[in-house]
Design a protein around this motif. Structure first.
Motif, PDB file in Angstrom:
ATOM      1  N   PRO A 146       5.127   8.783  -8.368  1.00  0.00           N
ATOM      2  CA  PRO A 146       5.347   7.356  -8.076  1.00  0.00           C
ATOM      3  C   PRO A 146       5.216   7.020  -6.591  1.00  0.00           C
ATOM      4  O   PRO A 146       4.680   5.973  -6.232  1.00  0.00           O
ATOM      5  N   ALA A 147       5.715   7.914  -5.708  1.00  0.00           N
ATOM      6  CA  ALA A 147       5.639   7.640  -4.269  1.00  0.00           C
ATOM      7  C   ALA A 147       4.188   7.597  -3.794  1.00  0.00           C
ATOM      8  O   ALA A 147       3.796   6.714  -3.017  1.00  0.00           O
ATOM      9  N   GLU A 148       3.371   8.545  -4.263  1.00  0.00           N
ATOM     10  CA  GLU A 148       1.960   8.584  -3.859  1.00  0.00           C
ATOM     11  C   GLU A 148       1.191   7.377  -4.398  1.00  0.00           C
ATOM     12  O   GLU A 148       0.377   6.779  -3.697  1.00  0.00           O
ATOM     13  N   ILE A 149       1.476   7.026  -5.654  1.00  0.00           N
ATOM     14  CA  ILE A 149       0.777   5.884  -6.254  1.00  0.00           C
ATOM     15  C   ILE A 149       1.150   4.600  -5.526  1.00  0.00           C
ATOM     16  O   ILE A 149       0.294   3.743  -5.243  1.00  0.00           O
ATOM     17  N   PHE A 150       2.436   4.436  -5.177  1.00  0.00           N
ATOM     18  CA  PHE A 150       2.854   3.253  -4.421  1.00  0.00           C
ATOM     19  C   PHE A 150       2.143   3.178  -3.077  1.00  0.00           C
ATOM     20  O   PHE A 150       1.635   2.128  -2.674  1.00  0.00           O
ATOM     21  N   SER A 151       2.081   4.306  -2.378  1.00  0.00           N
ATOM     22  CA  SER A 151       1.488   4.310  -1.034  1.00  0.00           C
ATOM     23  C   SER A 151       0.004   3.967  -1.078  1.00  0.00           C
ATOM     24  O   SER A 151      -0.485   3.192  -0.242  1.00  0.00           O
ATOM     25  N   ILE A 152      -0.713   4.521  -2.057  1.00  0.00           N
ATOM     26  CA  ILE A 152      -2.142   4.260  -2.119  1.00  0.00           C
ATOM     27  C   ILE A 152      -2.410   2.824  -2.581  1.00  0.00           C
ATOM     28  O   ILE A 152      -3.363   2.177  -2.128  1.00  0.00           O
ATOM     29  N   MET A 153      -1.552   2.287  -3.448  1.00  0.00           N
ATOM     30  CA  MET A 153      -1.675   0.886  -3.843  1.00  0.00           C
ATOM     31  C   MET A 153      -1.385  -0.039  -2.656  1.00  0.00           C
ATOM     32  O   MET A 153      -2.028  -1.073  -2.480  1.00  0.00           O
ATOM     33  N   LEU A 154      -0.418   0.329  -1.846  1.00  0.00           N
ATOM     34  CA  LEU A 154      -0.086  -0.448  -0.653  1.00  0.00           C
ATOM     35  C   LEU A 154      -1.277  -0.497   0.301  1.00  0.00           C
ATOM     36  O   LEU A 154      -1.616  -1.557   0.851  1.00  0.00           O
ATOM     37  N   LEU A 155      -1.926   0.656   0.484  1.00  0.00           N
ATOM     38  CA  LEU A 155      -3.120   0.696   1.335  1.00  0.00           C
ATOM     39  C   LEU A 155      -4.220  -0.191   0.758  1.00  0.00           C
ATOM     40  O   LEU A 155      -4.912  -0.901   1.495  1.00  0.00           O
ATOM     41  N   GLY A 156      -4.381  -0.158  -0.563  1.00  0.00           N
ATOM     42  CA  GLY A 156      -5.388  -1.002  -1.196  1.00  0.00           C
ATOM     43  C   GLY A 156      -5.110  -2.477  -0.993  1.00  0.00           C
ATOM     44  O   GLY A 156      -6.024  -3.276  -0.732  1.00  0.00           O
ATOM     45  N   LEU A 157      -3.839  -2.873  -1.094  1.00  0.00           N
ATOM     46  CA  LEU A 157      -3.467  -4.272  -0.873  1.00  0.00           C
ATOM     47  C   LEU A 157      -3.758  -4.701   0.559  1.00  0.00           C
ATOM     48  O   LEU A 157      -4.319  -5.776   0.811  1.00  0.00           O
ATOM     49  N   LEU A 445      -2.663  -5.566  -8.584  1.00  0.00           N
ATOM     50  CA  LEU A 445      -1.968  -4.418  -8.015  1.00  0.00           C
ATOM     51  C   LEU A 445      -0.471  -4.649  -7.838  1.00  0.00           C
ATOM     52  O   LEU A 445       0.305  -3.686  -7.802  1.00  0.00           O
ATOM     53  N   GLY A 446      -0.053  -5.914  -7.706  1.00  0.00           N
ATOM     54  CA  GLY A 446       1.352  -6.226  -7.423  1.00  0.00           C
ATOM     55  C   GLY A 446       2.338  -5.601  -8.392  1.00  0.00           C
ATOM     56  O   GLY A 446       3.279  -4.887  -7.969  1.00  0.00           O
ATOM     57  N   PRO A 447       2.194  -5.833  -9.701  1.00  0.00           N
ATOM     58  CA  PRO A 447       3.148  -5.220 -10.651  1.00  0.00           C
ATOM     59  C   PRO A 447       3.181  -3.697 -10.593  1.00  0.00           C
ATOM     60  O   PRO A 447       4.242  -3.090 -10.741  1.00  0.00           O
ATOM     61  N   MET A 448       2.007  -3.066 -10.369  1.00  0.00           N
ATOM     62  CA  MET A 448       1.972  -1.604 -10.286  1.00  0.00           C
ATOM     63  C   MET A 448       2.664  -1.115  -9.017  1.00  0.00           C
ATOM     64  O   MET A 448       3.339  -0.078  -9.020  1.00  0.00           O
ATOM     65  N   VAL A 449       2.511  -1.864  -7.905  1.00  0.00           N
ATOM     66  CA  VAL A 449       3.187  -1.511  -6.661  1.00  0.00           C
ATOM     67  C   VAL A 449       4.697  -1.592  -6.846  1.00  0.00           C
ATOM     68  O   VAL A 449       5.451  -0.675  -6.467  1.00  0.00           O
ATOM     69  N   GLU A 450       5.164  -2.682  -7.467  1.00  0.00           N
ATOM     70  CA  GLU A 450       6.599  -2.867  -7.684  1.00  0.00           C
ATOM     71  C   GLU A 450       7.166  -1.788  -8.598  1.00  0.00           C
ATOM     72  O   GLU A 450       8.215  -1.190  -8.307  1.00  0.00           O
ATOM     73  N   GLU A 451       6.468  -1.519  -9.686  1.00  0.00           N
ATOM     74  CA  GLU A 451       6.968  -0.548 -10.656  1.00  0.00           C
ATOM     75  C   GLU A 451       7.094   0.840 -10.052  1.00  0.00           C
ATOM     76  O   GLU A 451       8.114   1.526 -10.230  1.00  0.00           O
ATOM     77  N   PHE A 453       7.246   1.617  -6.837  1.00  0.00           N
ATOM     78  CA  PHE A 453       8.218   1.582  -5.740  1.00  0.00           C
ATOM     79  C   PHE A 453       9.634   1.788  -6.289  1.00  0.00           C
ATOM     80  O   PHE A 453      10.404   2.619  -5.783  1.00  0.00           O
ATOM     81  N   ARG A 454       9.970   1.054  -7.348  1.00  0.00           N
ATOM     82  CA  ARG A 454      11.302   1.155  -7.928  1.00  0.00           C
ATOM     83  C   ARG A 454      11.509   2.521  -8.593  1.00  0.00           C
ATOM     84  O   ARG A 454      12.601   3.106  -8.526  1.00  0.00           O
ATOM     85  N   ARG A 455      10.461   3.036  -9.222  1.00  0.00           N
ATOM     86  CA  ARG A 455      10.573   4.344  -9.881  1.00  0.00           C
ATOM     87  C   ARG A 455      10.795   5.453  -8.853  1.00  0.00           C
ATOM     88  O   ARG A 455      11.603   6.372  -9.072  1.00  0.00           O
ATOM     89  N   SER A 460      14.534   9.326  -6.214  1.00  0.00           N
ATOM     90  CA  SER A 460      15.046   9.862  -4.945  1.00  0.00           C
ATOM     91  C   SER A 460      16.461   9.375  -4.646  1.00  0.00           C
ATOM     92  O   SER A 460      16.974   9.602  -3.547  1.00  0.00           O
ATOM     93  N   ARG A 461      17.097   8.669  -5.625  1.00  0.00           N
ATOM     94  CA  ARG A 461      18.455   8.137  -5.459  1.00  0.00           C
ATOM     95  C   ARG A 461      18.539   7.177  -4.263  1.00  0.00           C
ATOM     96  O   ARG A 461      19.489   7.213  -3.473  1.00  0.00           O
ATOM     97  N   GLY A 462      17.517   6.341  -4.122  1.00  0.00           N
ATOM     98  CA  GLY A 462      17.541   5.300  -3.100  1.00  0.00           C
ATOM     99  C   GLY A 462      17.127   5.742  -1.711  1.00  0.00           C
ATOM    100  O   GLY A 462      17.257   4.977  -0.750  1.00  0.00           O
ATOM    101  N   ASP A 463      16.609   6.953  -1.571  1.00  0.00           N
ATOM    102  CA  ASP A 463      16.211   7.461  -0.249  1.00  0.00           C
ATOM    103  C   ASP A 463      14.796   6.980   0.079  1.00  0.00           C
ATOM    104  O   ASP A 463      13.817   7.401  -0.537  1.00  0.00           O
ATOM    105  N   MET A 464      14.665   6.089   1.080  1.00  0.00           N
ATOM    106  CA  MET A 464      13.378   5.545   1.470  1.00  0.00           C
ATOM    107  C   MET A 464      12.470   6.593   2.116  1.00  0.00           C
ATOM    108  O   MET A 464      11.250   6.402   2.191  1.00  0.00           O
TER     109      MET A 464
END
Length: 521
Positions: A146-157, A445-451, A453-455, A460-464
């Motif tokens: 999830p962390a990698e997918i969020f980061s690459i989606m963020l770069l795409g946005l 991409l927005g819903p996938m980024v949100e999903e 990110f939250r996952r 990680s128990r809230g660890d950014m």
């Protein structure tokens, strides 16, 4: 690796040559080619209109049809640009600069012949890159959490918003607008209704078809509704006119190679549209040419290089879209949305989880591009005739099919109302010089980024720090930061630097290019 890729490609040809898949692929190619010739109807509008059809189609056939429309329209767009100085679609605006002067010299057919040869060659190289480069992503597919997918989606946005045409701030604003439209509806995790304003019709979110048809179909018609004249009357073109001389082919060979390299490079980078690619290829060709003063007056290299760049990018664009889930432009975002409609999650695991879609798509590219060459050569006279269709007949027909197509998705007039609203909003935004493409990027991409990110935070128990501790995720986060920093530096540099005086000839040429861009957009 090479042997496995070739075996996978043979498997793809088996999928592509299945009768129903082949039929829809041919339909998409022919429809895209026809639509590419007509002014006012691009790949975005065509895919938006036909997107409801994919609801009842097999996923493989649906993606083959939509991709056929995409690269088929790219072939057709060069015809109006070269023969009539009419940049039907923005990527072909550069072809007007030297293509139309060649037409006035009586070499328009040769320019078209070179454009078709460059298109087929560049597309073939782009497909080869897909065949041998994409399987490498399979090796790292299972390293993406999830962390990698969020980061690459963020770069795409960020790439899609800051690299769109016009102001980077406007691009970011449109992406944020797209993100807001994407989160309308029921929250997946909590079941809470968000931004629905009490309307039950919005509990499932804003319909992708309505959004795309409104922003790219209705908006285009509203902006062009006063163009009722017939263009291209009296234009004739025969088969023998398409034969370039040996000298013209010799002059086109190396520009074709350079344009293909530029298109391949830009195709791998998300957020870089085909219009940017063609202008970069044209500028590069002028830089390396021994006679740059000939460009703009009928130089064949000025047609070969940008057309090759456009078509190689069109093919390679599918790599980040299918393999990473990052669309390269608005059309790719729409195709990404079509995959999501079918319940297929684009990303690094698509190659292994849905090999029929991925390899069938690659094999269909070669079939489709060969078919385009076979179609365009004998039917060039017909395409010229199609350029003479009056807008007063074209627009009402297209609007009718948009309304029917959108109504058919949910059998509800509410979706038709959504199309109208987004059509008016899109027309106003384009009139105010905003790019609407980032809206679609943000929506998809927005819903996938949100999903993700939250996952990632749940795991990680809230660890950014989870987005920086993992190497792949950290790389994409740092790339996003560098992209933002580059945009800030570029803004400050443009604001405070003192412009150098330029020769009158250069100023006149820049004004000509700006007018061509503005007309195309």
């Amino acid at each position: 690796m090479i042997e496995k890729s070739l075996l996978d490609l043979m498997y793809g040809f088996g999928i592509a040559f299945e009768p129903h898949n082949l039929m829809w692929s041919i339909f998409g190619v022919v429809a895209g080619n026809l639509i590419g010739v007509l002014p006012g109807l691009g790949a975005l509008a065509a895919i938006s209109i036909l997107l409801p059809l994919t609801y009842v189609m097999h996923p493989v056939a649906a993606i083959l049809m939509l991709s056929g429309i995409f690269y088929g329209s790219m072939y057709g767009g060069a015809i109006g640009a070269i023969l009539l100085n009419l940049p039907v679609h923005p990527p072909h605006a550069v072809a007007c600069l030297d293509g139309y002067p060649l037409t006035k010299k009586g070499r328009g057919g040769a320019a078209l012949g070179v454009a078709m040869a460059a298109s087929f060659f560049a597309a073939s190289v782009g497909i080869a890159v897909m065949v041998f480069f994409s399987p490498l992503l399979v090796e790292v597919a299972f390293k993406f959490g999830p962390a990698e997918i969020f980061s690459i989606m963020l770069l795409g946005l960020l790439a899609g918003s800051t690299m769109s045409k016009g102001s980077a701030i406007k691009g970011v604003a449109m992406t944020l607008f797209g993100l807001l439209t994407g989160v309308v509806g029921t929250d997946v995790n909590t079941g809470t209704m968000r931004f629905t304003f009490g309307m039950l019709n919005l509990e499932d979110g804003i319909d992708l078809v309505a959004l795309a048809m409104g922003l790219f179909g209705v908006a285009e018609f509203l902006l062009s509704v006063n163009r009722m004249t017939v263009v291209g009357s009296g234009m004739k073109m025969s088969l023998k006119d398409l034969r370039p001389t040996k000298e013209e082919m010799k002059k086109s060979f190396f520009p074709m190679l350079r344009g293909t390299m530029v298109g391949t490079l830009f195709g791998v980078l998300p957020g870089t549209g085909p219009t940017i690619t063609t202008f970069v290829a044209y500028a590069l060709e002028r830089k390396v040419s021994k006679h740059p003063e000939r460009f703009g007056y009928g130089e064949i290299a000025g047609v070969a290089s940008p057309e090759a760049a456009s078509h190689s990018k069109t093919q390679v664009d599918f790599i980040p879209t299918m393999s990473l889930g990052i669309p390269g432009d608005a059309v790719m975002a729409l195709i990404l949305g079509a995959l999501l409609i079918q319940g297929i999650q684009p990303g690094p695991q698509l190659i292994t989880s849905h090999p029929d879609i991925f390899w069938g798509l690659i094999a269909s590219f070669w079939v489709g591009n060969l078919l385009l060459v076979v179609l365009n050569v004998p039917l060039i006279g017909l395409w010229v005739k199609m350029l003479q269709v009056p807008y007063r007949f074209l627009f009402p027909s297209a609007l009718f099919f948009i309304a029917v197509g959108c109504f058919s998705t949910q059998n509800s007039l509410f979706e038709v109302g959504e199309v109208l609203v987004f059509g008016v909003v899109g027309a106003l935004l384009v009139y105010l010089d905003f790019s609407v493409a980032p809206i679609l990027l943000g929506y998809v991409l927005g819903p996938m980024v949100e999903e993700n990110f939250r996952r990632a935070l749940l795991l990680s128990r809230g660890d950014m720090m989870v987005f920086i501790d993992r190497p792949i995720s950290a790389g994409f986060v740092y790339a996003s930061a560098l992209l933002i920093l580059a945009q800030i530096i570029s803004f400050v540099w443009k604001k405070y630097r003192k412009p150098k005086p330029q020769p009158a000839a250069v100023v006149a040429e820049q004004k000509l290019e700006e007018k061509t861009k503005a007309y195309a957009e």
